[in-house]
Design an enzyme around this catalytic site. Sequence first.
Site, PDB file in Angstrom:
ATOM      1  N   ASP A 108      32.217  28.184  38.493  1.00  0.00           N
ATOM      2  CA  ASP A 108      32.503  28.419  39.752  1.00  0.00           C
ATOM      3  C   ASP A 108      31.762  27.586  40.790  1.00  0.00           C
ATOM      4  O   ASP A 108      30.238  27.553  40.495  1.00  0.00           O
ATOM      5  CB  ASP A 108      32.196  30.026  40.033  1.00  0.00           C
ATOM      6  CG  ASP A 108      32.724  30.406  41.369  1.00  0.00           C
ATOM      7  OD1 ASP A 108      33.139  29.836  42.244  1.00  0.00           O
ATOM      8  OD2 ASP A 108      33.082  31.875  41.376  1.00  0.00           O
ATOM      9  N   ASP A 109      32.037  26.745  41.736  1.00  0.00           N
ATOM     10  CA  ASP A 109      31.494  26.000  42.526  1.00  0.00           C
ATOM     11  C   ASP A 109      30.745  24.812  42.206  1.00  0.00           C
ATOM     12  O   ASP A 109      29.520  24.328  42.598  1.00  0.00           O
ATOM     13  CB  ASP A 109      30.403  27.036  43.281  1.00  0.00           C
ATOM     14  CG  ASP A 109      31.146  28.025  44.227  1.00  0.00           C
ATOM     15  OD1 ASP A 109      32.100  27.920  44.318  1.00  0.00           O
ATOM     16  OD2 ASP A 109      30.451  28.862  44.746  1.00  0.00           O
ATOM     17  N   CYS A 164      37.934  29.002  46.282  1.00  0.00           N
ATOM     18  CA  CYS A 164      38.116  29.693  44.894  1.00  0.00           C
ATOM     19  C   CYS A 164      39.158  30.557  44.749  1.00  0.00           C
ATOM     20  O   CYS A 164      40.152  29.948  43.637  1.00  0.00           O
ATOM     21  CB  CYS A 164      36.934  30.808  44.553  1.00  0.00           C
ATOM     22  SG  CYS A 164      36.625  31.898  45.918  1.00  0.00           S
ATOM     23  N   ARG A 171      42.270  29.434  41.768  1.00  0.00           N
ATOM     24  CA  ARG A 171      42.542  30.374  40.775  1.00  0.00           C
ATOM     25  C   ARG A 171      44.221  30.579  40.716  1.00  0.00           C
ATOM     26  O   ARG A 171      44.771  30.660  39.635  1.00  0.00           O
ATOM     27  CB  ARG A 171      41.846  31.522  40.914  1.00  0.00           C
ATOM     28  CG  ARG A 171      40.340  31.073  40.440  1.00  0.00           C
ATOM     29  CD  ARG A 171      39.288  32.305  40.978  1.00  0.00           C
ATOM     30  NE  ARG A 171      38.041  31.792  41.128  1.00  0.00           N
ATOM     31  CZ  ARG A 171      37.146  31.585  40.066  1.00  0.00           C
ATOM     32  NH1 ARG A 171      37.534  32.432  39.178  1.00  0.00           N
ATOM     33  NH2 ARG A 171      36.013  31.203  40.115  1.00  0.00           N
ATOM     34  N   LYS A 190      35.711  36.651  36.622  1.00  0.00           N
ATOM     35  CA  LYS A 190      36.060  36.165  37.893  1.00  0.00           C
ATOM     36  C   LYS A 190      37.553  36.380  38.317  1.00  0.00           C
ATOM     37  O   LYS A 190      38.099  35.555  37.781  1.00  0.00           O
ATOM     38  CB  LYS A 190      35.271  35.416  38.808  1.00  0.00           C
ATOM     39  CG  LYS A 190      35.730  35.158  40.271  1.00  0.00           C
ATOM     40  CD  LYS A 190      34.814  34.315  41.135  1.00  0.00           C
ATOM     41  CE  LYS A 190      35.389  34.063  42.430  1.00  0.00           C
ATOM     42  NZ  LYS A 190      34.564  33.134  43.253  1.00  0.00           N
ATOM     43  N   HIS A 220      39.472  37.582  41.680  1.00  0.00           N
ATOM     44  CA  HIS A 220      39.715  37.537  43.050  1.00  0.00           C
ATOM     45  C   HIS A 220      40.925  37.127  43.514  1.00  0.00           C
ATOM     46  O   HIS A 220      41.160  36.423  44.510  1.00  0.00           O
ATOM     47  CB  HIS A 220      38.480  36.200  43.400  1.00  0.00           C
ATOM     48  CG  HIS A 220      38.256  36.370  44.989  1.00  0.00           C
ATOM     49  ND1 HIS A 220      37.730  35.225  45.639  1.00  0.00           N
ATOM     50  CD2 HIS A 220      38.034  37.298  45.613  1.00  0.00           C
ATOM     51  CE1 HIS A 220      37.559  35.483  46.881  1.00  0.00           C
ATOM     52  NE2 HIS A 220      37.733  36.511  47.010  1.00  0.00           N
ATOM     53  N   HIS A 243      28.053  30.116  41.214  1.00  0.00           N
ATOM     54  CA  HIS A 243      28.263  30.820  42.682  1.00  0.00           C
ATOM     55  C   HIS A 243      26.887  31.506  43.017  1.00  0.00           C
ATOM     56  O   HIS A 243      26.306  31.819  41.869  1.00  0.00           O
ATOM     57  CB  HIS A 243      29.480  31.973  42.551  1.00  0.00           C
ATOM     58  CG  HIS A 243      29.847  32.232  43.884  1.00  0.00           C
ATOM     59  ND1 HIS A 243      29.283  33.030  44.615  1.00  0.00           N
ATOM     60  CD2 HIS A 243      30.997  31.837  44.285  1.00  0.00           C
ATOM     61  CE1 HIS A 243      29.849  33.439  45.706  1.00  0.00           C
ATOM     62  NE2 HIS A 243      31.088  32.775  45.528  1.00  0.00           N
ATOM     63  N   ASP A 277      36.577  25.428  40.320  1.00  0.00           N
ATOM     64  CA  ASP A 277      37.500  25.737  41.103  1.00  0.00           C
ATOM     65  C   ASP A 277      37.323  25.295  42.615  1.00  0.00           C
ATOM     66  O   ASP A 277      38.193  24.903  43.190  1.00  0.00           O
ATOM     67  CB  ASP A 277      37.387  27.392  41.437  1.00  0.00           C
ATOM     68  CG  ASP A 277      36.123  27.851  42.124  1.00  0.00           C
ATOM     69  OD1 ASP A 277      34.873  27.144  41.795  1.00  0.00           O
ATOM     70  OD2 ASP A 277      35.932  28.987  42.274  1.00  0.00           O
ATOM     71  N   ASN A 278      35.997  24.672  42.807  1.00  0.00           N
ATOM     72  CA  ASN A 278      36.066  23.753  44.131  1.00  0.00           C
ATOM     73  C   ASN A 278      34.524  23.155  43.965  1.00  0.00           C
ATOM     74  O   ASN A 278      33.914  23.424  42.939  1.00  0.00           O
ATOM     75  CB  ASN A 278      36.140  24.738  45.317  1.00  0.00           C
ATOM     76  CG  ASN A 278      35.285  25.955  45.561  1.00  0.00           C
ATOM     77  OD1 ASN A 278      35.926  27.264  45.190  1.00  0.00           O
ATOM     78  ND2 ASN A 278      34.152  26.090  45.251  1.00  0.00           N
ATOM     79  N   LYS A 327      32.008  22.504  49.281  1.00  0.00           N
ATOM     80  CA  LYS A 327      33.269  23.780  49.369  1.00  0.00           C
ATOM     81  C   LYS A 327      33.549  23.835  50.818  1.00  0.00           C
ATOM     82  O   LYS A 327      32.864  23.849  51.627  1.00  0.00           O
ATOM     83  CB  LYS A 327      32.215  24.873  48.720  1.00  0.00           C
ATOM     84  CG  LYS A 327      33.038  26.169  48.662  1.00  0.00           C
ATOM     85  CD  LYS A 327      32.341  27.407  47.965  1.00  0.00           C
ATOM     86  CE  LYS A 327      33.112  28.551  47.827  1.00  0.00           C
ATOM     87  NZ  LYS A 327      32.387  29.637  47.335  1.00  0.00           N
TER      88      LYS A 327
END
Length: 597
Positions: free
Chosen positions: A46-47, A84, A88, A146, A148, A236, A342-343, A397
């Site tokens: 994540d991130d 995110c 996903r 995660k 989301h 994250h 994801d980003n 991001k």
Amino acid sequence: MVIRWAIVFLVSACLLLRCSAAAQSVLASENRDPAQPPNFVILLIDDAAFMDLGIYGGEASTPNIDALARSGVMFTRYYTSPLCAPSRAMLLTGVDNHRTGVATIPEVLPREHVGQPGYTMSLEPGVMTVAARLQSQGYRTLMTGKWHLGSDEGELPSDHGFDRSFALDASGADNWDDKSYMPYYRDAPWYEDGQPATLPDDFYSSEFIVDKMIDYLSETEISQPFFAFLGFQAVHIPVQAPAEITARYRETYAGGWQELRESRWQKAKALDLIPAAAPLAPLPEGMRRWEDLSDEDREVYAARMAVNAAMLEAMDLHIGRLVEHLKATGDYDNTVFLVTSDNGPEPSRGDNDWRLTLWMKLNGYHLDVDGIGEEGSWGFIGPEFAMAAASPGNLFKFHGAEGGIHVPMIMSGPNLPQNIRQDALVQVTDIAPTFLEMAGVESETAGAVAMTGRSLMPLLTGETEAVYGPDDPVAIEVSGNSALIRDNYKITRNQRPWGDAKWRLYDLANDPGEVNDLAAERPELMASMLAAYDAYGSAVGVLDVPEGYDSHAIITRKTQMRQLRIYWWVPVLLFLMLIAAFWGGVRLIKRARRPRP
């Protein structure tokens, strides 16, 4: 003599245990059907920035991920979305985010887009996940971490093809405790198999996500292939990691963000990730100079970045445990691994809003350097270190710039090339059709929304040098942050607060840092690429954001409204207290004016 024999006994016992484990692994492998289709494991960070991982030149120690890269394919031109949930949705379906229903994230959705097709903020009817497609072919499908992508009826992993799941339906959560990390959420919404769930007392996110996946894998029949999706919370916000790992990086970032940005830029050139003459974009206007910070602020910001690196290392450590488990069960050699983000890196701060500061105090968080990254610490790296982490790219991001959508991607497994660097252009929607082709499953299903991605198998097998030709556009849009890449050229538009919503044109082959805008110099090319973007937007249903759109302002307003709904009694109580104080004051004044006998 006794000590010597004790040592001999211990060494022998260890060798026997290792031989026993190896024998069990060999036995498990021999009991598997050689024609069994491959297993799949997605390890979603994540991130993470393009250069965050060790194999890409990052400072964090990630030996297990690096080993996967060396045993497989390391991609250098992989693109995702800048946020995110859309990423996903595309990763799990192979469908453009607007066609999935998750065009952006709920937190930044403007009023004008609420409920519109493609903007419902959950997977819409007909959108099938790769898990659902593989499940119908006999795969056991598992998910931890995660999600989301919605938690209302019909929206959780258990409703989208996952046999077992332990899922967080939020943008993030605390990594040490069962609680929310920001005032937008009342709590941390965890669900197991579609039902509200709680976390263990010894919870740490990366450890738990791997532990739970190992538990689910242990329930899987030896003859059944599996699809496993692990959505890590690392890195994250809040960045949190074990103190002993953080300590290893306490001096790594002491030179500040500009030093890091230039260091990664030089590493990128040394690793041949960018041309030797590629320029580096300066920090945007409004960002702070490291030299202007106080000694105390420099110490705490460097420490936050140390926690960020430690969180990556901690995640990698637990990924190593998963790999060892799969080796012990004999599954490793028939498992395809995908590692990506994801980003790009998260720019948000936690020290410049009194409302967030007040919420932290009420919820047991602190921003101090003492105990940083540990339980109760609310860590972040901020926009300047996010810009540094995104080097040699621009921004981070939320944005369609390279720093927001250009991230690492590694794939390894049976029948794939080993220790190969792949420089072809690929995107997030290509993963699902690739996995389906590997599994021998048709990517087109009657009644399902058609995939927009392309299988990477011709690229991975060496049949072709690219899956996107020089005239094939690769486009993305999330909340007005847009990009379209065709061959080596890219147009991009970045919204507030760090952009100005203007389109720009860049030559990525020579200027991957997006420094020199060619729009005025190449008007015909610019017009052609804008036309290609308009065609993309019309095809997938992109809605224009309102004039003056600012995602930071949107999420601030939505957070305030949510807080009012949660703590409605606070303003009511304050109002009643004011009324009581007013009438009390009136009575005092009347009493003071009353004539004395």
